[in-house]
Design an enzyme around this catalytic site. Structure first.
Site, PDB file in Angstrom:
ATOM      1  CB  ILE A   1      -0.955  -0.012   1.213  1.00  0.00           C
ATOM      2  CG1 ILE A   1      -1.814  -1.273   1.163  1.00  0.00           C
ATOM      3  CG2 ILE A   1      -1.815   1.248   1.231  1.00  0.00           C
ATOM      4  CD1 ILE A   1      -2.698  -1.482   2.366  1.00  0.00           C
TER       5      ILE A   1
ATOM      6  CG  HIS B   1      -1.566   5.740   4.850  1.00  0.00           C
ATOM      7  ND1 HIS B   1      -2.810   6.257   5.146  1.00  0.00           N
ATOM      8  CD2 HIS B   1      -0.796   5.996   5.937  1.00  0.00           C
ATOM      9  CE1 HIS B   1      -2.776   6.802   6.363  1.00  0.00           C
ATOM     10  NE2 HIS B   1      -1.561   6.644   6.858  1.00  0.00           N
ATOM     11  CG  LEU B   2       5.556   6.324   5.593  1.00  0.00           C
ATOM     12  CD1 LEU B   2       6.540   5.985   4.487  1.00  0.00           C
ATOM     13  CD2 LEU B   2       6.011   7.541   6.371  1.00  0.00           C
ATOM     14  CG  HIS B   3       2.783   0.707   5.786  1.00  0.00           C
ATOM     15  ND1 HIS B   3       2.404   1.193   4.528  1.00  0.00           N
ATOM     16  CD2 HIS B   3       3.158  -0.573   5.579  1.00  0.00           C
ATOM     17  CE1 HIS B   3       2.555   0.246   3.629  1.00  0.00           C
ATOM     18  NE2 HIS B   3       3.017  -0.834   4.233  1.00  0.00           N
ATOM     19  CD  GLN B   4       9.901   2.310  11.035  1.00  0.00           C
ATOM     20  OE1 GLN B   4      10.651   3.059  10.438  1.00  0.00           O
ATOM     21  NE2 GLN B   4       9.815   2.286  12.347  1.00  0.00           N
TER      22      GLN B   4
END
Length: 194
Positions: A140, A143-146
């Site tokens: 995805i 939308h940034l996600h770590q």
């Protein structure tokens, strides 16, 4: 070239026909393969699951903790048990677009995730990272996600390496509850509604 050693006619392998392979069925992975819950476009209103998750209860959204700018959520398709993601509430695609406050809280939540995972599961190490953009492997990218993936000595064996299968011994809801209960209270708005 291998020659067929049998004089019997060749058979089509069908449903229920023994073929010598053992199978571990993981039908829950089909949703991921088919792109279920992936955004239809780049904007926050285009079906972004990371924008929708915070509107759910922590239990329904698998949210482990909430801060002012980011939240920690279990990955629906984990590489290992306890695989978390730290996600900004704001719909932003690129790491360089984070505000200073978002960057600090993302880093603090990463540390808190590591602490909770060590307390609950005795993790020996972690893979921590951001797949920035679809070309880098982001499922995805809008939308940034770590990712925060706990690791243990010997946790890679023939199943994931050869069989591309991971055995997860605990339901996500149970993992979420345990991690939420173990989340360090360091003055954040962490929540653990059970």
């Amino acid at each position: 070239m291998l020659a067929r050693m049998s004089s019997e006619p060749e058979q089509q392998i069908g449903v229920g026909t023994p073929d010598g392979f053992q199978r571990l069925w993981t039908p829950h992975r089909m949703a991921y393969i088919q792109g279920e819950n992936k955004p239809t476009g780049p904007g926050a209103g285009d079906g972004c699951p990371f924008c929708a998750i915070p509107e759910k209860s922590d239990t329904d959204g698998l949210i482990v903790a909430r801060g002012s700018h980011v939240y920690a959520v279990l990955n629906l398709y984990p590489y290992n048990g306890g695989h978390l993601m730290i996600v900004p509430f704001r719909h932003v695609a690129d790491y360089t677009e984070l505000t200073a406050e978002e960057t600090v809280e993302l880093a603090e939540f990463t540390k808190q995730a590591m602490t909770a995972l060590r307390n609950v599961s005795g993790a020996h190490g972690f893979n921590i990272g951001i797949n920035q953009g679809s070309a880098a492997g982001a499922g995805i990218a809008a939308h940034l996600h770590q990712h925060v993936v706990p690791r243990w000595g010997g946790d890679t064996n023939f199943l994931p390496v050869i069989g591309h299968t991971k055995v997860l011994p605990q339901l996500l809801a149970d993992t979420r509850r345990m991690l939420a209960d173990a989340w360090p209270d360091v003055g954040s708005d962490a929540s653990s509604d059970a």
